[in-house]
Design a protein around this motif. Structure first.
Motif, PDB file in Angstrom:
ATOM      1  N   LEU A  58      18.255  -4.587  22.422  1.00 42.55           N
ATOM      2  CA  LEU A  58      18.340  -4.926  21.004  1.00 42.55           C
ATOM      3  C   LEU A  58      19.773  -5.276  20.606  1.00 42.55           C
ATOM      4  CD1 LEU A  58      16.433  -5.009  18.651  1.00 42.55           C
ATOM      5  CD2 LEU A  58      16.969  -2.642  18.177  1.00 42.55           C
ATOM      6  N   LEU A  59      20.710  -4.456  21.088  1.00 45.17           N
ATOM      7  CA  LEU A  59      22.092  -4.612  20.639  1.00 45.17           C
ATOM      8  C   LEU A  59      22.846  -5.537  21.584  1.00 45.17           C
ATOM      9  CD1 LEU A  59      22.769  -0.965  19.496  1.00 45.17           C
ATOM     10  CD2 LEU A  59      21.857  -2.891  18.220  1.00 45.17           C
ATOM     11  N   VAL A  60      22.441  -6.804  21.564  1.00 44.10           N
ATOM     12  CA  VAL A  60      23.104  -7.808  22.385  1.00 44.10           C
ATOM     13  C   VAL A  60      23.516  -8.958  21.489  1.00 44.10           C
ATOM     14  CG1 VAL A  60      21.982  -7.285  24.568  1.00 44.10           C
ATOM     15  CG2 VAL A  60      20.830  -8.735  22.892  1.00 44.10           C
ATOM     16  N   SER A  61      24.542  -9.661  21.898  1.00 46.27           N
ATOM     17  CA  SER A  61      25.067 -10.726  21.057  1.00 46.27           C
ATOM     18  C   SER A  61      24.072 -11.885  20.952  1.00 46.27           C
ATOM     19  CB  SER A  61      26.397 -11.211  21.597  1.00 46.27           C
ATOM     20  OG  SER A  61      26.934 -12.148  20.716  1.00 46.27           O
ATOM     21  N   THR A  62      23.469 -12.255  22.105  1.00 47.91           N
ATOM     22  CA  THR A  62      22.478 -13.316  22.085  1.00 47.91           C
ATOM     23  C   THR A  62      21.089 -12.699  22.009  1.00 47.91           C
ATOM     24  OG1 THR A  62      23.940 -14.518  23.566  1.00 47.91           O
ATOM     25  CG2 THR A  62      21.722 -15.406  23.250  1.00 47.91           C
ATOM     26  N   PRO A  63      20.344 -12.968  20.933  1.00 48.72           N
ATOM     27  CA  PRO A  63      19.025 -12.324  20.786  1.00 48.72           C
ATOM     28  C   PRO A  63      18.119 -12.603  21.982  1.00 48.72           C
ATOM     29  CG  PRO A  63      19.656 -13.464  18.783  1.00 48.72           C
ATOM     30  CD  PRO A  63      20.686 -13.813  19.799  1.00 48.72           C
ATOM     31  N   TRP A  99      23.637 -15.223  14.792  1.00 49.92           N
ATOM     32  CA  TRP A  99      23.805 -15.584  16.194  1.00 49.92           C
ATOM     33  C   TRP A  99      24.366 -16.998  16.399  1.00 49.92           C
ATOM     34  CZ3 TRP A  99      20.072 -18.861  18.908  1.00 49.92           C
ATOM     35  CH2 TRP A  99      20.427 -19.078  20.238  1.00 49.92           C
ATOM     36  N   PRO A 150      11.102 -13.715  10.665  1.00 51.22           N
ATOM     37  CA  PRO A 150      11.698 -12.371  10.538  1.00 51.22           C
ATOM     38  C   PRO A 150      10.693 -11.260  10.815  1.00 51.22           C
ATOM     39  CG  PRO A 150      12.262 -13.702   8.650  1.00 51.22           C
ATOM     40  CD  PRO A 150      11.252 -14.471   9.418  1.00 51.22           C
ATOM     41  N   TRP A 186       9.983 -11.147  14.499  1.00 48.15           N
ATOM     42  CA  TRP A 186      11.193 -10.643  15.137  1.00 48.15           C
ATOM     43  C   TRP A 186      11.269  -9.118  15.009  1.00 48.15           C
ATOM     44  CZ3 TRP A 186      13.856 -12.228  18.815  1.00 48.15           C
ATOM     45  CH2 TRP A 186      15.167 -11.804  19.045  1.00 48.15           C
ATOM     46  N   THR A 187      10.956  -8.622  13.807  1.00 46.09           N
ATOM     47  CA  THR A 187      10.972  -7.177  13.583  1.00 46.09           C
ATOM     48  C   THR A 187       9.933  -6.492  14.469  1.00 46.09           C
ATOM     49  OG1 THR A 187      11.571  -7.626  11.315  1.00 46.09           O
ATOM     50  CG2 THR A 187      10.848  -5.405  11.803  1.00 46.09           C
ATOM     51  N   LEU A 241      14.295   2.166  13.763  1.00 45.63           N
ATOM     52  CA  LEU A 241      14.205   1.661  12.401  1.00 45.63           C
ATOM     53  C   LEU A 241      13.180   0.536  12.306  1.00 45.63           C
ATOM     54  CD1 LEU A 241      15.776   2.768  10.162  1.00 45.63           C
ATOM     55  CD2 LEU A 241      17.446   0.967  10.425  1.00 45.63           C
ATOM     56  N   TYR A 266      24.900  -8.217  16.129  1.00 40.03           N
ATOM     57  CA  TYR A 266      23.606  -8.349  16.813  1.00 40.03           C
ATOM     58  C   TYR A 266      22.579  -9.163  16.040  1.00 40.03           C
ATOM     59  CZ  TYR A 266      25.908  -4.104  18.435  1.00 40.03           C
ATOM     60  OH  TYR A 266      26.825  -3.204  18.869  1.00 40.03           O
ATOM     61  N   ASN A 313      11.306  -6.390  17.907  1.00 41.11           N
ATOM     62  CA  ASN A 313      12.404  -5.423  17.999  1.00 41.11           C
ATOM     63  C   ASN A 313      11.901  -3.984  18.044  1.00 41.11           C
ATOM     64  OD1 ASN A 313      14.310  -7.374  18.032  1.00 41.11           O
ATOM     65  ND2 ASN A 313      14.875  -7.187  15.884  1.00 41.11           N
ATOM     66  N   TRP A 362      18.489   1.144  15.697  1.00 41.92           N
ATOM     67  CA  TRP A 362      17.799  -0.029  15.149  1.00 41.92           C
ATOM     68  C   TRP A 362      16.376  -0.157  15.667  1.00 41.92           C
ATOM     69  CZ3 TRP A 362      19.137  -2.376  10.935  1.00 41.92           C
ATOM     70  CH2 TRP A 362      20.474  -2.377  10.532  1.00 41.92           C
ATOM     71  N   SER A 403      18.260   5.454   8.926  1.00 45.54           N
ATOM     72  CA  SER A 403      19.471   4.683   9.180  1.00 45.54           C
ATOM     73  C   SER A 403      20.691   5.589   9.208  1.00 45.54           C
ATOM     74  CB  SER A 403      19.641   3.613   8.110  1.00 45.54           C
ATOM     75  OG  SER A 403      19.844   4.237   6.866  1.00 45.54           O
TER      76      SER A 403
END
Lengths: 287, 272
Positions: free
Chosen positions: B37-42, A135, B22, B25-26, B239, A130, B29, B236, B228
């Motif tokens: 959140l838990l996807v391959s492509t952000p 990515w 970052p 992004w945090t 977190l 993820y 998120n 996540w 965690s």
């Protein structure tokens, strides 16, 4: 007697007294515990004298931790100094005063973040499935790169976060150092048609030698405090490939065995190593 | 514009992005559901939810850790300042062998590996029946706050002009009044920066808090790292929310620090 002669004693005395007690008592305790066979579970302990120390040097995991700590110091200190110098000089050469102010504030942010937070931010960015950082690799090649699961990758990833925090901060300090230099030697070098690289290589950096070495030493001291980064990002793993001395002492004393004496002997060795090294270097530098 | 200037500007842009992205992004998120959140492509576009934040804010362990952190850090910082600032003044003003040694001793406290303090402190606090109390952490943190406050305040007082103090003496001020009414006010910004920095250090401190607390006196960084380990799936989103909340106080102090630290470090250049 003149009024107020007592000031140095009143101001410095109690503080020094308290700090000496706070530093000496744990040190003596650490040495005392390291000569026993104390564990967290049993209240009683006997003196085993140097058995712990002897055991340490036939403990492959301790020798590994020593080696990892050594690698960690070299990698993190070198990378931080190189990053700090590169970005500091870049700001000096290419940024307007307004830009410099904005960048300086930005570059101080990472070092102020709790290291636990910095470690989490990047741990998620490095996440193989993820992570935002992994990515592009996922998109382009379809594989899921797990940087933190390879021994070298894990060490470098943790070092990267450390440099993210300290390297950028050092860039700000190095910029301030460069700004404080007298402009004449730089102008003279420019008139002599020295290139930018030559100016810094032969003029500014030699002039800043002393403060740069102090910075290096400060970083070397701060690099000893890597426990939180390692703990959050890798827990010493994969295997024991990022297990530094404090990580190993922690797991021996608290998680696995509760062998508080054994952990303490490790702490004493660390203490002696760092105090001797840094005292010697610092005194030599400031002579 | 020369090519090299352009390249250097690109380097700076890259470094700035490395800080800003970052963190943004945090922050994003922290307001995502696990499904977003838990996807391959952000995902950049999503339906923001307040769940993670409210989960973190409403947990009793977090509230207690926040109280602990605030009480422990502010007490340690306050005590460190009361002990450290006057001591720094003496080290800066009275140059002799004793103060030089004192200065080095204070610095050498920073050489001590935290583990080497944590293990004996654990045994000592267990023996005194003070283990896992706020008091034990405050006293332990005093080593950090007092030494850093001294270390960063000495340059601040060295900058205070001797002539000003001389003038104060001619006007009939005693040494104590000179300190409180002349030297301290002049050096206040840098001294405040030093104290703020010591706050950031103990606010972020992890190893000592981890080894010296088990439940009652836990501080925020410990709670954040424990999140965690909740269940099988790392939460996540929660977190990220915890990271955002934990990072706020140091960032609020940044404004204060920017002035203080700059000044403290530019002092070094005078010697170099």
């Amino acid at each position: 007697m003149r009024r107020g002669r007592s000031l140095p004693y009143v101001f410095l005395g109690p503080t020094l007294g308290i700090l000496i007690v706070l530093a000496l008592v744990p040190t003596i305790y650490a040495i005392n515990i390291s000569l026993q066979n104390r564990t967290l579970s049993a209240p009683n302990a006997d003196y085993v004298w140097f058995a712990n120390y002897l055991a340490l040097f036939s403990d492959a995991r301790f020798l590994n931790a020593l080696w990892v700590s050594f690698k960690w110091e070299i990698i993190s200190v070198t990378a931080t100094m190189v990053t700090g110098l590169a970005i500091g000089i870049a700001m000096f050469e290419a940024a307007s005063p307004r830009m410099r102010n904005i960048l300086c504030v930005l570059f101080i942010i990472p070092v102020l973040l709790p290291r636990v937070c910095a470690a989490f931010v990047w741990k998620f960015a490095f996440h193989p499935l993820y992570g935002a950082l992994t990515w592009p690799v996922r998109e382009l090649t379809g594989i899921t790169p797990d940087i933190l699961s390879t021994p070298l990758g894990a060490l470098l990833a943790v070092a990267f976060v450390d440099v993210w925090q300290w390297g950028l901060f050092f860039a700000v300090i190095i910029l301030k150092l460069l700004e404080s230099l007298p402009p004449q030697p730089l102008e003279a070098a420019r008139i002599d048609r020295a290139t930018r690289f030559e100016i810094h290589r032969f003029v500014t950096l030699p002039m800043l030698k002393a403060p740069l070495i102090s910075l290096l030493l400060v970083k070397a001291i701060e690099s000893l405090r890597s426990f939180d980064l390692v703990y959050v990002m890798t827990r010493g793993g994969p295997g024991i490939s990022t297990e530094t001395l404090d990580m190993y002492a922690y797991s021996q004393g608290f998680i696995e065995a509760g062998k508080i004496s054994y952990a303490s002997s490790m702490a004493v060795i660390m203490m002696v190593l760092t105090i001797v090294t840094f005292t010697f270097t610092w005194k030599r530098l400031n002579r | 514009m020369k090519l090299s200037t352009l390249l250097l500007k690109l380097l700076l842009l890259f470094a700035a992005a490395l800080v800003v992205l970052p963190l943004l992004w945090t922050l994003l998120n922290a307001f995502k559901t696990n499904a977003d959140l838990l996807v391959s492509t952000p995902k950049l576009v999503f339906q923001p939810v307040w769940d993670n934040m409210s989960y973190v804010l409403n947990r009793r362990s977090v509230a207690r850790a926040l109280t602990n952190s605030l009480i422990i850090c502010s007490s340690a910082v306050l005590l460190g300042a009361v002990l450290g600032v006057p001591a720094a003044y003496v080290i800066a003003r009275f140059k002799n062998r004793i103060t030089a040694e004192a200065r080095f001793f204070v610095l050498s406290l920073r050489f001590l590996p935290p583990v080497a303090i944590a293990i004996p402190m654990l045994v000592i606090w267990l023996g005194l029946d003070l283990y896992d109390t706020r008091l034990s952490l405050i006293v332990t943190y005093l080593i950090v706050t007092a030494s850093i406050t001294i270390w960063l305040s000495v340059p601040a007082f060295e900058r205070v002009s001797l002539h000003v103090e001389e003038a104060a003496r001619v006007d009939g001020l005693g040494p104590y009044a000179t300190f409180f009414r002349v030297a301290l006010p002049i050096a206040r910004f840098q001294v405040f920066g030093a104290i703020a920095f010591s706050f950031v250090l103990v606010w972020n401190e992890f190893l000592l808090a981890m080894m010296l607390t088990t439940s009652k006196a836990k501080t925020l960084p410990i709670i954040a790292s424990e999140m965690s380990q909740l269940g099988m799936n790392v939460p996540w989103g929660i977190l990220n929310a915890a990271v955002v909340l934990l990072s706020l106080p140091p960032l609020i102090l940044l404004g204060v620090l920017a002035g203080g630290l700059n000044a403290a470090f530019s002092k070094k250049t005078d010697q170099g």
